[in-house]
Structures are given as C-alpha cells and as structure tokens.
Design a protein around this motif. Sequence first.
Motif, short mmCIF file in Angstrom:
data_model
loop_
_atom_site.label_atom_id
_atom_site.label_comp_id
_atom_site.label_asym_id
_atom_site.label_seq_id
_atom_site.Cartn_x
_atom_site.Cartn_y
_atom_site.Cartn_z
N MET A 65 0.67 -1.09 -0.01
CA MET A 65 0.27 -0.10 -0.06
C MET A 65 0.93 1.26 0.09
N THR A 66 0.96 1.95 -1.01
CA THR A 66 1.90 3.03 -1.33
C THR A 66 1.27 4.28 -0.98
N GLY A 67 2.33 5.37 -0.89
CA GLY A 67 1.77 6.85 -0.71
C GLY A 67 1.26 7.07 0.84
N PRO A 68 0.82 8.26 1.16
CA PRO A 68 0.45 8.72 2.33
C PRO A 68 -0.83 7.83 2.62
N GLU A 69 -1.65 7.70 1.42
CA GLU A 69 -2.82 6.80 1.74
C GLU A 69 -2.78 5.50 2.21
N GLY A 70 -1.54 5.09 1.58
CA GLY A 70 -1.25 3.53 1.86
C GLY A 70 -0.73 3.46 3.45
N VAL A 71 0.10 4.49 3.97
CA VAL A 71 0.40 4.46 5.24
C VAL A 71 -0.89 4.55 6.00
N SER A 72 -1.64 5.48 5.91
CA SER A 72 -2.81 5.60 6.57
C SER A 72 -3.79 4.28 6.73
N ASN A 73 -3.84 3.82 5.67
CA ASN A 73 -4.54 2.40 5.62
C ASN A 73 -4.10 1.40 6.49
N ILE A 74 -2.79 1.21 6.35
CA ILE A 74 -1.96 0.18 6.93
C ILE A 74 -2.16 0.58 8.74
N ARG A 75 -2.13 1.75 9.10
CA ARG A 75 -2.18 2.13 10.34
C ARG A 75 -3.63 1.95 10.76
N LYS A 76 -4.80 2.19 9.82
CA LYS A 76 -6.06 1.90 10.36
C LYS A 76 -6.69 0.64 10.47
N ILE A 77 -6.04 -0.45 9.70
CA ILE A 77 -6.18 -1.76 9.83
C ILE A 77 -5.65 -2.35 11.07
N GLN A 78 -4.49 -1.88 11.51
CA GLN A 78 -3.90 -2.48 12.87
C GLN A 78 -4.80 -1.59 13.83
N GLN A 79 -5.15 -0.51 13.84
CA GLN A 79 -5.91 0.08 14.90
C GLN A 79 -7.29 -0.67 15.14
N THR A 80 -8.06 -0.77 13.82
CA THR A 80 -9.29 -1.54 13.98
C THR A 80 -9.32 -2.94 14.35
N LEU A 81 -8.27 -3.74 13.98
CA LEU A 81 -8.21 -5.24 14.18
C LEU A 81 -7.78 -5.29 15.60
N ARG A 82 -7.09 -4.15 16.20
CA ARG A 82 -6.55 -4.49 17.59
C ARG A 82 -7.78 -4.24 18.36
N ALA A 83 -8.26 -3.40 18.13
CA ALA A 83 -9.86 -2.88 18.96
C ALA A 83 -10.78 -3.90 18.69
N THR A 84 -10.91 -4.28 17.46
CA THR A 84 -12.31 -5.25 17.25
C THR A 84 -11.70 -6.56 16.45
N PRO A 85 -11.03 -7.56 17.12
CA PRO A 85 -10.21 -8.53 16.30
C PRO A 85 -11.60 -9.51 15.85
N PRO A 86 -11.06 -10.20 14.63
CA PRO A 86 -12.32 -11.09 14.10
C PRO A 86 -12.54 -12.30 14.99
N THR A 87 -13.65 -12.75 15.04
CA THR A 87 -13.97 -13.98 15.75
C THR A 87 -13.90 -15.20 15.06
N ARG A 88 -14.07 -15.15 13.83
CA ARG A 88 -14.02 -16.30 13.09
C ARG A 88 -13.19 -15.85 11.62
N ILE A 89 -12.25 -16.62 11.11
CA ILE A 89 -11.48 -16.60 9.99
C ILE A 89 -11.85 -17.76 9.11
N ALA A 90 -12.28 -17.77 7.88
CA ALA A 90 -12.81 -18.63 6.93
C ALA A 90 -13.23 -19.95 7.64
N GLY A 91 -14.18 -19.60 8.65
CA GLY A 91 -14.98 -20.45 9.45
C GLY A 91 -14.29 -21.10 10.72
N CYS A 92 -13.03 -20.91 10.90
CA CYS A 92 -12.30 -21.21 11.90
C CYS A 92 -12.41 -20.17 13.18
N ALA A 93 -12.68 -20.90 14.33
CA ALA A 93 -12.91 -20.04 15.43
C ALA A 93 -11.72 -19.35 15.99
N VAL A 94 -11.51 -17.78 16.54
CA VAL A 94 -10.34 -17.52 16.81
C VAL A 94 -10.39 -17.53 18.45
#
Length: 730
Positions: free
Chosen positions: A513-542
Amino acid sequence: MNDGALLEKLDLELHRIPAEPAVQQSAEAHLRSWLTDDQFGAYHPQLLWLIEQGRWDLLLDSFYRVLPFGTGGRRGAVGIGPNRFNPWTLASSIQGHVLYLRRHAKGDLSVVVAYDVRQFNDLRGTYNPDLPNPLIGMRSRDFAEVAAGTYAANGVRVHMLPADSSHYVATPELSFAIRHLGASAGLNISASHNHPDDNGGKFYNGDGGQEVPPYDQEMADCVEGIDRIETLEYADAIAAGLISWLPDDVHEAYVSTNVAQSLAAEARGAKIIFTPLHGTGGMTVGEVLRAAGFEVETVADQATPDGAFPNVPFRTPNPEVPESMGAGMRMAAQRAGDVVLACDPDADRIGVCARGADGQFQSLTGNEIAAILAHFKLERLAETGRAPERPLVVKTDVTTNLVTRIAERHGAAVIGDLLVGFKYIGDILFRLDTDGRFRDVEGKSSDFIIGVEESHGILVTPDVRDKDAAGAGILLAELAALQRARGATLVDYLDGIYREFGYFANRLASMVMTGPEGVSNIRKIQQTLRATPPTRIAGCAVTRVTDHWNEQEFGPFLSETDRSSRDVLVFHLDKGSRLTLRPSGTEPKNKTYIEVVTDPLGAGADDAALASQKRQANETARDLADDFTRQMLTVVDIHLPDYALRISDLVPLDKRIEFAERFIPAIEDKARSAEGATLVAWIDEQLASYGKDARGLVTDAVEMYLQSQEATDDSPDRRKSIAAIRSAFA
C-alpha cells in the motif's frame, strides 16, 4: 512562471489532493525548501517539469515526510525529495550516525563501508530523460563514496574497497569484517531484494549486528535531529588519509569461517547449480562452496553483477519469489543437478530448489529451509559427538513452530518468540557474550546452533551477526550429497521431518500500500483489528488474540522503535494454527503469516497419505489468507473480487483495484476483436506500469476469472474470447 506564482500554485494544487492537512502542509514546506535552497539546485529542472506535468500525487509522496529511519537505516525508491533515497537523505543519516557513535563507541572511530551492485536507471519512468538528473546512473558504489566523504569530514576512518576493485562485500561479510577489524560500526549501501530503482543504507554496530530498542531509537533521534551535514569530496578524504582499503585477509578469513561450518566433509558428491541473481553472492556462496570442494555450476545469464537484474523475472532478485530461480531449475534439469541454490543481491537470504516425488524441481520456502537445516545440524552434531552441552536454537515468532518441535526433540533450548528482524537474533548472541544469558536461558554464543527467520534468513555461526546465505549453502550442499548417496533428495528429507513432527502449512500474504494513503490504511487496519479482532476466519474460530502492544504481557515499551516493532497481532486458532499480522519495517506493506498445524502421521505413512495431508492443510491456509485479506481490506472500505487475490503480492493494492475495475472489462472488449500477437502487445501495453514480466504477475488471477466466466456462459463467442485471452497469458 515567476517564483511567487510557482509557490502559490504549489499551495493550491497540493491542498487539492485528498490527504490529511498535516501531510499537505509538510509536502508544501519541503517542496518550497528544495525549490529555493541552492544545495538542491541540480534537481530543479526535474522538479519544475513534474510541476508543469501536474504530477501532484508523486510530488506529495516525495515531499510529505523525510524518508523514515526504520529498522536499522533508510531504504526506499531513489529519487528527488526528502521521502526518497538520495545523497541528501544518506548524508544526513551518516551525520546522525556519527553523533550516535561519539556517544557510544570507544576510542578512535572507524567504520566499514560496503555496497551492492545497484545502479539507478529510472526503470519506473518517473523523471524526464531529456532533462538533467544527477541521480541517473548513481551506483551503490557512488552512494558509498558520499557516505565515506561524510564520515571522513567528521574524523571517522573508513575501511572500504578501492574504486577499481571488482569485488563486493556482501551483508554477512560486512558483519564479519566489522568484528574481524575491530571497527566501531558498519554501513551497507543496499536495498537487498527490492526493485532495481530502490536503494538504502543499513547500519551495523561494533558487534557486527544492528541496534535493537532502545538504542535504535536513540540513533534515529540523532539522525532526525541533524540540521547541518559535514562533507568532504571523496578524493579529498583519501588525500587526508581517512580512507583505508580493506585487506584481502578479511575476505579470506570470512570464506574460511564458513567452510569450517562443514558437518560432513566426506559429502561432496552433489552437483550444485548456483545463481547469485546478478548480485554479490558469487563472491560469498559461490566461493565458499568451491573452497569446500563442491562441483558448482553458475547460471551464466545471472552470474554478472548487474543492478538492473535484467535476467531475473519481474526484476525481483528475491529467493522468496520462486520464479526468480526458474533459470536455475531449468539448468539443473538439463545438467542433472541435485540442488539449486540462490541468494539475493546482498547475499544474506538463501533460496533452495530440489527434486520432488515427480522428478521436477520445486522451490522450498524459508520455513522449510529453516526446518531442514535445524534438523540436519542438530542430528549431525549429535551423531558426531560435536554438540555443545547446552545447544541453543533461535527463531523469530513468525517463523514456523516446526523448528521448535524439532529443537525440543533434540534437547535444545529454544528462544522462539523474537520480534521480526534478524537483528534480534544477532542481539541474542551479543547478550550471551556479555551477560551469559537471555531471559531464563543461560549459555555462551558457542552454544548457538542455528538462527532462522521465515524470510529465507539462516545463520549457522556466531562469527557473523546477520543472516548469511554462505553458511546455509554449505550445509544444504552437504545434506544434498548425503541424500544423493542414499538415492534420495532434500524434498525426501523434508517429508521425513513432516512424517515425524507433523505437516506445517505456512503461507505469507502481503499487501503493498503505497503513498500517504497507504500508510494511513496500514495504520487504520492495525488499529481496527486491535480494537475489534475477528471472531472467525474462514469458518475457524479465533480462540485468543496475542497483542504485542500489551505491556502487561510483554513489558513496557522501550522506545518508539520498540512500539513499531511490536505492532504485531496474533490470531490463534485450534491445534496451534495461527495468523500473525504486522506492518513491514522496510517496505510499504503489511504482512500476514499463516500457519496451519497437523498431527504427525508417523514414519510408516505412505506418500499418498502425506500428500493428502499437505493438500488439505495448504487449502486451509489459502482459505484463511483469502478470508483474512477480505476482512482486512473491508476495514478501509476496499472490496476486491476473489480473482484479484490471486495477483502476485509484488503488485500494489492500487494496481489490483485498477486491474479489476479497468483491465478486466477492457480485455473482455479487446478479445472480441483481437487475438494472438496483437492481443499480447495490447496486454503488455496496458500492464506496462506493473513492471517487467507483468503478465506473469497476473496470470493466476486471469485464469481464475476465466474459469468463473466459463461456468456462467458457454456460448461459442464466449469460448472464443476466453480462448484468446488464455492463449495470450500462456
């Protein structure tokens, strides 16, 4: 346009780009400085042309920040602006490094400066070839001379190769040379396996390793606080007696040290096909193998040092990319080779290809190489009575836990939860030398058996403090020879490990993910999944989540660099399977490491049972990667069709979106009226911005798309256009 009107236009246009106000303001301030400061005058023709062409997105990305001083240095695209690698960003790094050394190093300061084969030719087509550009043709050697002049201007002695030398000092040899010469530090000008137009400066300490938190933060602070750079012309630095040529005995000692890692001196019967992928490895891996007595044939088309990497698919000289070793595999098949070995341009990563059950050569992953070498070395040392009293195996957390199972079965202590980066493995050796322990593990560096990282990084001797393809290469060659004598291959050896310890399906999914938008997206993904992690991935329970930012579990942050390195989330599934997400420390991407663990089948399991277990686990790993990628991109409101997930990880996210939204509809239309060479030429033109061998980057995605279309429309016209597209990508 006069200066006032030009600056007014900058203010207007940069603020029209969708970006955070702070990003826009920073870009404007830096661009104004570069346009008005005489020290950047040589770049003005290109900058004015970019402004005239309205390349505002490029200008924003080039100027919105100073190229970050990341995990041990700076690396990025060579270019104009503070967010590019150029003589200014390098010299400011050197000036800061000198300040850091004055605080910490003892006695007279000296550094070893190395460099790889790179040369900037603007293969991406960023700048106007008809205008002056001081960066065009700049080699890593030229950047090394800039660095040497800056060190010398500050009274620091430099050890490096003379300008007329045809030799190169690879990354692991640099680590060795620092220790051998007793230098204060080292610098390598290299961007490792990155695109040919990238470069960087990687800094080493007096132990031959890289600084870890909090010391890397202090060094970064020194660099970022620089407001004045002292420089000398390279010729003046030589005249001042501040540059010394590296003596030949350093290289000779390095080669001898790696030859001494031999575990089976009698095993020299394997025929080795080797490719340095146009890099420095012929002077390390190649020389070590020949000095040890192996028959080595080098892939001629990739033997010559050449920073454009012309004969490497996608211009990506990375053994993590199987296609990079295609020429080696073809040569091995023709010459009855036993194993293919490859290394990246700075010769620290090792690549391996060996014959599978079908007789065809297949590439091994970094995790598979790690498991093979850990097992072989522990097994061989035990058989020959050479094992230390307290054998120690070290790995990073994202590296397969198969290595842990192997080590524990052999009675070795394991430090297996290190953060990503080989510098942490080097630091373990430093701690053992100085403290005699790391956490609850006591020992000496002489107890060290092997250090491994999933990204094809292997270290087999404490005399080097970074990953080294040469040491790994000699052990792989010996094992290949032993297997040949048994009528077997490295793949057979690996399958034996899987039968005994269970199959581990490891997969890496990266998203650039390139450019300023890419930096922002990478940061947002980490923040969001840290605060609200997935409960299932491909049908497998976390079942649980490990967050390395949890200070109660992992201790307080030592520095901002520590916080950055610990930006790691682990999503645990059943039976030891897991997904690990982290942003890359050296490239604009995030990485997801998937591991699916199975139970051992036992030594008596037949080939069909093992193949079935592998297939099921690999499918599960792929499904986990796909579903997690979808969930991750949903966070930033991006939705890719399934076939776009089959595009090579080398292709940035914005290109994947463009592929789905523009290229696929366009090729559907084009295939109705064109086929054969005409269609191929059109495809190559459309995909030109993807880089060399672009069709190969998207072939799997195209095939998946075509299969989905065949299932919904079987008309004669549809079959004809699908056949034309498929033929163009064959």
